[in-house]
Design a protein around this motif. Structure first.
Motif, PDB file in Angstrom:
ATOM      1  N   ARG A 341     -23.040   5.884   6.652  1.00 25.02           N
ATOM      2  CA  ARG A 341     -22.532   7.182   7.083  1.00 25.02           C
ATOM      3  C   ARG A 341     -21.744   7.057   8.383  1.00 25.02           C
ATOM      4  O   ARG A 341     -20.746   7.757   8.594  1.00 25.02           O
ATOM      5  N   GLY A 342     -22.189   6.153   9.268  1.00 24.44           N
ATOM      6  CA  GLY A 342     -21.484   5.977  10.529  1.00 24.44           C
ATOM      7  C   GLY A 342     -20.069   5.470  10.319  1.00 24.44           C
ATOM      8  O   GLY A 342     -19.097   6.001  10.888  1.00 24.44           O
ATOM      9  N   ILE A 343     -19.918   4.426   9.518  1.00 27.35           N
ATOM     10  CA  ILE A 343     -18.583   3.876   9.270  1.00 27.35           C
ATOM     11  C   ILE A 343     -17.734   4.858   8.471  1.00 27.35           C
ATOM     12  O   ILE A 343     -16.534   5.016   8.721  1.00 27.35           O
ATOM     13  N   ARG A 344     -18.358   5.548   7.512  1.00 29.95           N
ATOM     14  CA  ARG A 344     -17.602   6.547   6.748  1.00 29.95           C
ATOM     15  C   ARG A 344     -17.069   7.643   7.649  1.00 29.95           C
ATOM     16  O   ARG A 344     -15.884   7.994   7.603  1.00 29.95           O
ATOM     17  N   ASP A 345     -17.923   8.204   8.498  1.00 31.93           N
ATOM     18  CA  ASP A 345     -17.510   9.362   9.289  1.00 31.93           C
ATOM     19  C   ASP A 345     -16.629   8.989  10.468  1.00 31.93           C
ATOM     20  O   ASP A 345     -16.009   9.872  11.079  1.00 31.93           O
ATOM     21  N   LEU A 346     -16.554   7.705  10.789  1.00 32.15           N
ATOM     22  CA  LEU A 346     -15.558   7.276  11.758  1.00 32.15           C
ATOM     23  C   LEU A 346     -14.160   7.501  11.193  1.00 32.15           C
ATOM     24  O   LEU A 346     -13.172   7.532  11.925  1.00 32.15           O
ATOM     25  N   GLY A 347     -14.092   7.700   9.879  1.00 29.10           N
ATOM     26  CA  GLY A 347     -12.828   8.053   9.235  1.00 29.10           C
ATOM     27  C   GLY A 347     -12.258   9.372   9.722  1.00 29.10           C
ATOM     28  O   GLY A 347     -11.047   9.620   9.574  1.00 29.10           O
ATOM     29  N   TYR A 348     -13.097  10.248  10.302  1.00 28.57           N
ATOM     30  CA  TYR A 348     -12.561  11.465  10.918  1.00 28.57           C
ATOM     31  C   TYR A 348     -11.570  11.102  12.025  1.00 28.57           C
ATOM     32  O   TYR A 348     -10.535  11.758  12.186  1.00 28.57           O
ATOM     33  N   MET A 349     -11.901  10.085  12.812  1.00 25.52           N
ATOM     34  CA  MET A 349     -11.005   9.658  13.882  1.00 25.52           C
ATOM     35  C   MET A 349      -9.709   9.084  13.306  1.00 25.52           C
ATOM     36  O   MET A 349      -8.602   9.476  13.715  1.00 25.52           O
ATOM     37  N   THR A 350      -9.856   8.162  12.347  1.00 26.16           N
ATOM     38  CA  THR A 350      -8.673   7.583  11.715  1.00 26.16           C
ATOM     39  C   THR A 350      -7.825   8.670  11.070  1.00 26.16           C
ATOM     40  O   THR A 350      -6.587   8.687  11.217  1.00 26.16           O
ATOM     41  N   GLY A 351      -8.488   9.591  10.372  1.00 23.66           N
ATOM     42  CA  GLY A 351      -7.761  10.666   9.714  1.00 23.66           C
ATOM     43  C   GLY A 351      -7.059  11.578  10.691  1.00 23.66           C
ATOM     44  O   GLY A 351      -5.911  11.994  10.463  1.00 23.66           O
ATOM     45  N   ALA A 352      -7.732  11.897  11.815  1.00 22.06           N
ATOM     46  CA  ALA A 352      -7.113  12.786  12.808  1.00 22.06           C
ATOM     47  C   ALA A 352      -5.861  12.162  13.392  1.00 22.06           C
ATOM     48  O   ALA A 352      -4.858  12.858  13.627  1.00 22.06           O
ATOM     49  N   ILE A 353      -5.899  10.851  13.633  1.00 16.09           N
ATOM     50  CA  ILE A 353      -4.714  10.154  14.167  1.00 16.09           C
ATOM     51  C   ILE A 353      -3.560  10.221  13.171  1.00 16.09           C
ATOM     52  O   ILE A 353      -2.412  10.472  13.534  1.00 16.09           O
ATOM     53  N   ILE A 354      -3.888  10.003  11.885  1.00 16.00           N
ATOM     54  CA  ILE A 354      -2.847   9.985  10.844  1.00 16.00           C
ATOM     55  C   ILE A 354      -2.271  11.376  10.608  1.00 16.00           C
ATOM     56  O   ILE A 354      -1.048  11.564  10.549  1.00 16.00           O
ATOM     57  N   VAL A 355      -3.154  12.376  10.511  1.00 22.03           N
ATOM     58  CA  VAL A 355      -2.659  13.710  10.148  1.00 22.03           C
ATOM     59  C   VAL A 355      -2.056  14.452  11.331  1.00 22.03           C
ATOM     60  O   VAL A 355      -1.448  15.510  11.146  1.00 22.03           O
ATOM     61  N   THR A 356      -2.206  13.920  12.552  1.00 24.32           N
ATOM     62  CA  THR A 356      -1.532  14.539  13.687  1.00 24.32           C
ATOM     63  C   THR A 356      -0.026  14.574  13.443  1.00 24.32           C
ATOM     64  O   THR A 356       0.674  15.514  13.845  1.00 24.32           O
ATOM     65  N   ALA A 357       0.469  13.564  12.743  1.00 22.53           N
ATOM     66  CA  ALA A 357       1.886  13.521  12.373  1.00 22.53           C
ATOM     67  C   ALA A 357       2.168  14.345  11.117  1.00 22.53           C
ATOM     68  O   ALA A 357       3.298  14.349  10.620  1.00 22.53           O
ATOM     69  N   GLY A 358       1.155  15.018  10.599  1.00 18.18           N
ATOM     70  CA  GLY A 358       1.330  15.849   9.411  1.00 18.18           C
ATOM     71  C   GLY A 358       1.605  15.053   8.154  1.00 18.18           C
ATOM     72  O   GLY A 358       2.363  15.489   7.292  1.00 18.18           O
ATOM     73  N   SER A 359       0.997  13.882   8.058  1.00 17.82           N
ATOM     74  CA  SER A 359       1.356  12.962   6.977  1.00 17.82           C
ATOM     75  C   SER A 359       0.355  12.992   5.831  1.00 17.82           C
ATOM     76  O   SER A 359      -0.587  12.204   5.786  1.00 17.82           O
ATOM     77  N   TYR A 360       0.555  13.893   4.881  1.00 16.56           N
ATOM     78  CA  TYR A 360      -0.195  13.844   3.627  1.00 16.56           C
ATOM     79  C   TYR A 360       0.088  12.557   2.854  1.00 16.56           C
ATOM     80  O   TYR A 360      -0.823  11.901   2.353  1.00 16.56           O
ATOM     81  N   PRO A 361       1.370  12.166   2.714  1.00 12.90           N
ATOM     82  CA  PRO A 361       1.672  10.970   1.913  1.00 12.90           C
ATOM     83  C   PRO A 361       0.993   9.702   2.419  1.00 12.90           C
ATOM     84  O   PRO A 361       0.531   8.891   1.614  1.00 12.90           O
ATOM     85  N   LEU A 362       0.944   9.506   3.746  1.00 14.05           N
ATOM     86  CA  LEU A 362       0.300   8.307   4.272  1.00 14.05           C
ATOM     87  C   LEU A 362      -1.196   8.324   3.968  1.00 14.05           C
ATOM     88  O   LEU A 362      -1.777   7.302   3.571  1.00 14.05           O
ATOM     89  N   ALA A 363      -1.836   9.475   4.161  1.00 13.61           N
ATOM     90  CA  ALA A 363      -3.262   9.593   3.835  1.00 13.61           C
ATOM     91  C   ALA A 363      -3.498   9.320   2.349  1.00 13.61           C
ATOM     92  O   ALA A 363      -4.464   8.643   1.965  1.00 13.61           O
ATOM     93  N   ALA A 364      -2.599   9.823   1.504  1.00  8.13           N
ATOM     94  CA  ALA A 364      -2.729   9.599   0.060  1.00  8.13           C
ATOM     95  C   ALA A 364      -2.569   8.124  -0.281  1.00  8.13           C
ATOM     96  O   ALA A 364      -3.288   7.584  -1.128  1.00  8.13           O
ATOM     97  N   ALA A 365      -1.619   7.451   0.380  1.00 15.31           N
ATOM     98  CA  ALA A 365      -1.391   6.025   0.117  1.00 15.31           C
ATOM     99  C   ALA A 365      -2.611   5.199   0.496  1.00 15.31           C
ATOM    100  O   ALA A 365      -3.027   4.294  -0.251  1.00 15.31           O
ATOM    101  N   LEU A 366      -3.219   5.506   1.634  1.00 13.37           N
ATOM    102  CA  LEU A 366      -4.409   4.760   2.062  1.00 13.37           C
ATOM    103  C   LEU A 366      -5.596   5.039   1.136  1.00 13.37           C
ATOM    104  O   LEU A 366      -6.424   4.157   0.883  1.00 13.37           O
TER     105      LEU A 366
END
Length: 594
Positions: A341-366
């Motif tokens: 759960r710890g490693i999974r929810d660290l994805g909130y940080m990774t996701g927040a960095i990615i979506v700050t640029a408004g990038s749905y496509p990059l999130a979808a690719a990953l």
């Protein structure tokens, strides 16, 4: 194990109520934050929530194992209430960031403790169902909170909405204090599979040594991009296409509720049909739906795509968690879930960095890359062998053959020769029934879509076990040949040896049954079968020496000694067959626990 017994039902209800109430408080932020903040101001609270939650979850498994599920959950809710109170009094980006450090930590402690508790209550056999049930209430709570946020904000004020984030976890605290009982002791119900306690470094080293588990951790981390993208990007997208705050809450809530409701259904299904295909297909479809959502232009199609994304995303969420349970020993279950759960929810940080640029496509690719990782690396930890019930039934017949032969020996000791012959006829009937089931198994094996290596493993397993009936019939023939000259003392020792074989058969039955629960559990039991065979081999050597001494002294004739030695060898051969079968089970396990 019988779940819900001895007050377990009340404990389960309390656990699910607590996570649902706390989840609803977090769900409020799914609408409030993206509606009021943008850019870095939005990213920081999400990062704070994800980092604090993930770091706490890494150790919260240890806390749940060491101090208990109840104490851990209460501490978590207290921390959450403190963070919610801070958010109510400081509804700015900075205040939300500080508040989410406490909120994330509190939710991490509570959710991990409750995940372990629900797993304790339902057991390893229904791991995905247990975790799916807990996650369902948590994320359905998120959805209810999002819907309530839209309604309360539309009809009241922001303060009304934020006050709910304080009231809901306070109610959860009352539930835990009054209704929830400790569940840690229930792990003893799985003592068949339990090993020696292991330290935290040993537990993490063991888990990270498994490619399937390390890949599952990476996959879970990447999969969180879907959740974060919906949190940060969906509400602004919905407002741009004309929805008011009530509509935003409704659509966001629908994604979360459907995600939550779908999880126990997917989890239960994966306990029956396997993990790998469900995880990979869920991630792949989620990636496609995210791309579609980014191109949607109307409220209706956005709402429908969001709903579909919730249902699809719910298919991998509890199943990845269950995979971590499958690959972890019971005594380290809390540590395994905490690390996962710890490693999974660290994805909130990774996701927040990615979506700050408004990038749905990059999130979808990953997310699509995560699906490919599952396909390429993860082993199936809950294989759906279509013939497994028949394999269990076949061995049950072989076990009955041993029981029938034991009764033959007992009748011979009592001098009841007619009874012995009747039991021998029963043995022949059982052996023929075993042959019939074996033929059906072979048909199922070679008509199944399983890989060739798996089919060959099960063919060898069944062929090895099927030899038991034939060996026992041959032993009877030899006993009946020397019946008039058969000494009772030899029958006593042969019977004693066969009782040890019966114990070994029971051990192997547990071994085979464990294979249907988790390959890692079955792997633990293969050593017990090997030890039992060693004891029987020692008994065989001692008995053969005694027979030879009696023959040399003239107490029994040479023909009788040969026949008795063959009987002893045949009984020992059954133990060898069981050990060989257990070795095949070990090979099958290795293929699914790496």
């Amino acid at each position: 194990m019988k779940p819900y017994s001895d007050g377990s039902g009340l404990a389960l209800l309390a656990a699910l109520m607590a996570v649902s109430l706390v989840g609803s408080a977090t769900g409020v932020q799914r609408v409030v934050l993206p509606a009021r903040l943008i850019g870095l101001g939005l990213a920081l609270p999400i990062v704070a929530f994800g980092v604090s939650k993930s770091l706490i979850e890494v150790v919260s498994g240890v806390v749940a194992d060491e101090v208990g599920r109840r104490a851990s959950s209460i501490i978590g809710v207290l921390a959450y209430v403190g963070g919610a109170w801070l958010l109510y009094n400081m509804p700015t980006s900075g205040g939300a960031t500080l508040a989410n450090l406490l909120i994330g930590a509190g939710e991490g402690l509570l959710f991990t403790a409750m995940a372990v508790a629900v797993s304790d209550l339902l057991g390893a056999r229904e791991a995905a169902k247990a975790l799916g049930l807990m996650e369902a209430f948590a994320y359905s709570g998120y959805g209810v909170g999002a819907i309530l946020a839209g309604i309360l904000w539309q009809r009241g004020s922001l303060n009304t909405v934020l006050m709910y984030t304080v009231i809901a976890p306070t109610a959860a605290l009352i539930v835990l204090l009054t209704m929830f009982r400790e569940t840690r002791q229930l792990i003893r119900r799985e003592e068949t599979f339990e090993g020696q306690p292991i330290s935290l470094p040993q537990a993490y080293s063991l888990m990270l040594s498994k490619p399937s588990l390390t890949t599952a951790l990476a996959t879970a981390h990447l999969s969180k991009l879907v959740d974060t993208s919906v949190w940060a990007l969906l509400p602004p997208h919905l407002m741009r296409i004309g929805l008011d705050i009530g509509g935003v809450g409704l659509v966001t809530g629908a994604f979360l509720v459907l995600w939550g409701v779908a999880m126990p259904c997917w989890g239960t299904l994966s306990d029956r049909v396997g993990r790998k295909t469900m995880i990979a297909s869920s991630l792949g479809l989620s990636a496609l739906l995210m791309l579609w959502l980014s191109e949607s232009r109307g409220p209706l199609d956005s709402a429908l795509i969001s709903a579909g994304l919730g249902i699809t995303y719910g298919a991998q969420y509890p199943v990845l968690s269950a995979l971590a349970v499958d690959l972890s020993p019971p005594e380290a279950r809390g540590r395994a879930l905490g690390l996962y759960r710890g490693i999974r929810d660290l994805g909130y940080m990774t996701g927040a960095i990615i979506v700050t640029a408004g990038s749905y496509p990059l999130a979808a690719a990953l997310t699509a890359i995560a699906a490919l990782l599952v396909v390429g690396v993860v082993r199936e930890t809950r294989p759906a062998w279509p013939f497994m019930k028949l394999v269990l039934q076949h061995f049950s017949i072989m076990r009955e053959c041993i029981e029938a032969h034991t009764r033959v020996l007992q009748k011979l000791m009592e001098g009841d020769y007619r009874g012995a012959f009747n039991e021998d006829r029963r043995l022949k009937e059982l052996e023929r029934l075993g042959d019939k089931i074996k033929r059906e198994i072979m048909e199922r094996i070679w008509s199944s879509p399983l890989p060739l290596a798996d089919r060959m493993d099960f063919e060898r397993l069944v062929e090895r076990l099927d030899k038991i009936g034939g060996a026992l019939l041959e032993a009877d023939e030899k006993l009946f040949t020397v019946l008039p000259r058969l000494k009772r003392e030899f029958l006593v020792e042969i019977l004693s040896m066969e009782k040890e074989v019966m114990k070994l058969a029971d051990k192997f039955a547990e071994n085979l049954e464990a294979l249907t629960v988790s390959p890692i559990y079955a792997l633990k039991l293969t050593g017990d079968v090997e030890q039992g065979e060693t004891r029987i081999d020692a008994l065989r050597r001692a008995l053969v020496r005694k027979i030879m001494r009696e023959a040399e002294s003239g107490s029994i004739d040479l023909l009788t000694s040969f026949e008795l030695r063959d009987v002893v060898d045949l009984i020992e051969l059954i133990a060898d067959d069981l050990e060989d079968a257990s070795d095949i089970v070990r090979i099958i396990c290795y293929k699914h626990v790496a």
